[in-house]
Design an enzyme around this catalytic site. Structure first.
Site, mmCIF file in Angstrom:
data_model
loop_
_atom_site.group_PDB
_atom_site.id
_atom_site.type_symbol
_atom_site.label_atom_id
_atom_site.label_comp_id
_atom_site.label_asym_id
_atom_site.label_seq_id
_atom_site.Cartn_x
_atom_site.Cartn_y
_atom_site.Cartn_z
ATOM 1 N N ASP A 108 38.179 50.124 41.462
ATOM 2 C CA ASP A 108 39.170 49.275 40.818
ATOM 3 C C ASP A 108 40.518 49.755 41.347
ATOM 4 O O ASP A 108 40.617 50.830 41.943
ATOM 5 C CB ASP A 108 39.109 49.373 39.291
HETATM 6 C C1 BGC Z 1 41.830 45.202 37.385
HETATM 7 C C2 BGC Z 1 40.781 44.498 38.224
HETATM 8 C C3 BGC Z 1 41.458 43.653 39.258
HETATM 9 C C4 BGC Z 1 42.359 44.542 40.095
HETATM 10 C C5 BGC Z 1 43.106 43.802 41.184
HETATM 11 C C6 BGC Z 1 42.838 45.945 38.216
HETATM 12 O O1 BGC Z 1 43.886 46.420 37.431
HETATM 13 O O2 BGC Z 1 41.208 46.091 36.487
HETATM 14 O O3 BGC Z 1 39.949 43.701 37.415
HETATM 15 O O4 BGC Z 1 40.514 42.994 40.042
HETATM 16 O O5 BGC Z 1 43.345 45.145 39.247
HETATM 17 O O6 BGC Z 1 44.081 42.989 40.656
#
Ligand code: BGC
Length: 688
Positions: free
Chosen positions: A232
């Site tokens: 993530d």
């Molecule tokens: C989120 C993800 C997301 C990623 C990119 C993160 O903060 O938890 O779900 O895909 O950011 O935006």
């Protein structure tokens, strides 16, 4: 032809392990194409340069620097359709936008279980039930990938609250993990998502990004995932350790992590062979993206029409006293800002900007009703919050509301109340909203409340004062048209809840056992980042139904304008633990409608404590007036099994099981009983 690893230098290979920037992968000195990875679950969210013509104007919402896209219902709304075909359609629509904007991988779907109603990201997730979440996610992935766009199944795993999400350790026992938190991933993996995204949190004390047990032993070896695992955004802590756990890609770019990897390689702590294995996954992904048959399947208008269609089935009619709906009255009043500018989704990385021009709900209702329908107007009708703070304003609004035969109030949460990174501190609407509802209900008892929210709401203060409650959810850009069709009876509502609505927050076991879940300050005071899953497998209706706790609206609840009769339950045994459950559903009304039939299994006596009942099948059917259809659902070994920690495997105990078929977890219409009698060598516990 796939690029050969041997053509890359070790420096280039190490560089490939970390993103190029926020949204792209590295290129190995231009030898490889860079992949674009974009959010998200309810539509494409592509951050673009302000000068890019696609960057949306500062019109409807504030400029968030994203390209406009079709705003689809959030996953919380999509799941309420209980319709995997619509999940597939949803995926295809989003993929069309991805293809047009050259996005290779969509960072969705999220299948984390709604363990607590306060989780700020519940609107991004599908259900409190793993069976349903898995089935819907599988279809969504199939939809996206059938169009040649990759997906990222996220957030693996045990990412169920937002408060302290970057530090928390989710502490759950093995059986709970296996029965509640892994099955949705397991089922969704059947669709072979091209990538999986690991979670921010720790799992039992080890970061998800570095968790060898979860990433390597469970995800890859046991569940057979052979694609790319990405972090993530910012979830990597120690890149060499993450690499050892088989994390393939750290996102976004981080010079610190690059340096860590180079140094670890120079010290001999990670080998070129280990690096190659990870880079291989990126090369395979590039290959998939390159060879994908990317064809836009729908025009922009068709994508919008799909958004309306899905929103229609996602709308849940929670309450409908005296058949208030569909609207038959001639003098109506529509109140609430959301009637013109509906909440489409929660805040954070999944927020989608749409260029769609919203027609006021009353205009859309008018189009469906006869000419002589009259709408009563009032100052502040579309900004009633203003009225609440000015007593005179509110009484003027009420005075006008008294002139109407029925009043439609559009109200709910915006993307600041339900938002990534923050849990809700209450599941009630704001005090102003509650006051508005109660005051209007006094002025006009035929008050229809339309709720725009992405997760459970405690309506106990006002529920009994209003005539009808419609859960619009975060329904995306088609929500107003969909609502007009449902409110006027052009379409009978067929959505059902995919999470329980408790009477109050305190009734939820995660809150009862651990107040810090809702209060960051408290968790800090306790000097602990551990989030103990002490409720075990008793999540959502598994808890409320087992403990006979009253709920506001149960899991699976949703009314229709039609009535359905369930008859003729038959259970056919096909093998030791294989059964086919059949029944007939009849639409006894004179309007066409859809019904979702739910199949639950209940273990009568077991050596371990099990939930009262668990969802193991469902079917959505379309019935013409008076029509009957026979439906069949299959049960197999897993439908009866619990996870036996001593065996390290799923285990079915011999004995009797109730087969429950219903319209919700609390509305069981048909009941049968079967007996399982496996041979002695398959039994490990005392026979029942
Ligand atoms: C989120 C993800 C997301 C990623 C990119 C993160 O903060 O938890 O779900 O895909 O950011 O935006």
């Amino acid at each position: 032809m796939k690029l050969d690893l041997s053509t890359l230098t070790i420096d280039e290979k190490i560089a490939l392990l970390v993103g190029r920037d926020v949204w792209h992968t590295e290129t190995a000195s231009g030898k490889l194409p860079s992949l674009t990875l974009n959010d998200g679950p309810s539509g494409l969210r592509q951050v673009v340069d302000k000068n890019d013509p696609a960057a949306h104007p500062k019109s409807i919402k504030q400029d968030r620097g994203t390209a406009s896209a079709t705003a689809m219902p959030t996953l919380s709304a999509l799941s309420c359709t209980w319709n995997p075909e619509l999940a597939f359609l949803d995926g295809q629509v989003i993929a069309d936008d991805c293809i047009e904007r050259n996005a290779d991988v969509l960072l969705a779907p999220g299948v984390n279980i709604k363990r607590t109603p306060v989780c700020g990201r519940n609107f991004e997730y599908l259900s409190e039930d793993p069976y349903l979440a898995g089935e819907m996610a599988k279809s969504f992935i199939n939809g996206v990938q059938s169009s040649g766009v990759g997906t990222s199944l996220k957030h693996f795993c045990l990412n169920n609250i937002e408060v302290d999400r970057l530090f928390n350790s989710s502490e759950a026992d093995e059986r709970t993990v296996r029965e509640i938190y892994l099955p949705a991933f397991e089922k969704a993996l059947e669709a072979k998502p091209w990538t999986v995204m690991c979670a921010y949190n720790q799992i039992n004390g080890i970061w998800a990004s570095e968790n060898r047990k979860y990433l390597k032993s469970i995800l890859r070896e046991e569940l057979g995932f052979d694609g790319l695992i990405m972090s993530d955004w910012g979830a990597t802590h120690d890149a060499p350790r993450a690499l050892k756990a088989t994390l393939d890609l750290t996102m976004p770019h981080s010079s610190r992590h690059l340096k860590e990897l180079r140094e670890a390689y120079n010290r001999g702590e990670i080998t070129e062979g280990e690096i190659d294995e990870r880079v291989e996954k990126l090369l395979e992904l590039i290959e998939k993206c390159k060879n994908a048959d990317k064809k836009v399947k729908r025009t922009k208008e068709e994508r919008h029409a799909a958004a309306v269609k899905i929103a229609e089935e996602a709308i849940v009619l929670l309450k409908n006293d005296n058949n208030t709906l569909p609207i038959r009255d001639k003098r109506l009043m529509v109140i609430g800002e959301m009637a013109r500018n509906p909440s489409l989704g929660g805040g954070g990385s999944s927020f989608v900007y749409t260029a769609h021009n919203f027609e006021p709900l009353e205009n859309l209702i008018k189009q469906n009703l006869c000419e002589d329908t009259e709408f009563i107007s009032a100052t502040d009708a579309y900004s009633p919050e203003v009225s609440v703070s000015r007593y005179n304003g509110l009484s003027a609004l009420c005075y006008r509301a008294m002139e109407a035969e029925s009043v439609i109030l559009c109200i709910g949460n915006n993307d600041l109340v339900e938002i990534e990174g923050v849990d809700r501190s209450t599941i009630k609407l704001s005090q102003n909203h509650e006051k508005l509802i109660l005051t209007l209900a006094k002025a006009n008892p035929k008050l229809i409340v339309i709720l725009y929210t992405g997760s459970a709401i405690d309506m106990s203060v006002w529920k009994d004062s209003v005539a009808a409650i419609v859960q619009a959810g975060f329904g995306g850009e088609g929500i107003s048209e969909a609502l007009a069709n449902v409110l006027t009876g052009k379409v009978s509502p067929s959505g059902k809840l995919t999470e329980s609505y408790p009477m109050c927050l305190e009734d939820n076991p995660t809150v009862a056992t651990r107040p810090s879940v809702i209060c960051k300050a408290l968790s800090k005071l306790q000097n602990s980042s551990a989030d103990k899953y002490t409720e075990g497998v008793f999540v959502g209706y598994r808890y409320y139904d087992t403990t006979d706790t009253d709920v506001l609206f149960p899991f699976g609840h949703g009314l229709s304008y039609a009535d359905f009769r369930y008859t003729g339950l038959t259970i056919l045994q096909n093998g030791d633990t294989d059964f086919t459950v059949s029944l007939t559903v009849t639409n006894t009304s004179d309007i066409p409608a859809k019904e979702t039939v739910q199949l639950y299994v209940s273990d009568i006596i077991s050596t371990v404590e099990r939930p009262d009942k668990e969802l193991k099948g469902f079917a959505k059917i379309d019935l013409a007036p008076g029509e009957s259809k026979q439906i069949s659902m299959n049960l197999d070994y897993r439908s009866f099994a619990f996870y036996n920690v001593s065996l390290g495997d799923w285990h079915v105990e011999n004995g009797d099981f109730d087969i429950l078929v219903g319209a919700s977890s609390r509305d069981i219409r048909l009941k049968g009983r079967i007996r399982i009698a496996l041979p002695r060598e398959k039994q490990y516990t005392v026979a029942k």
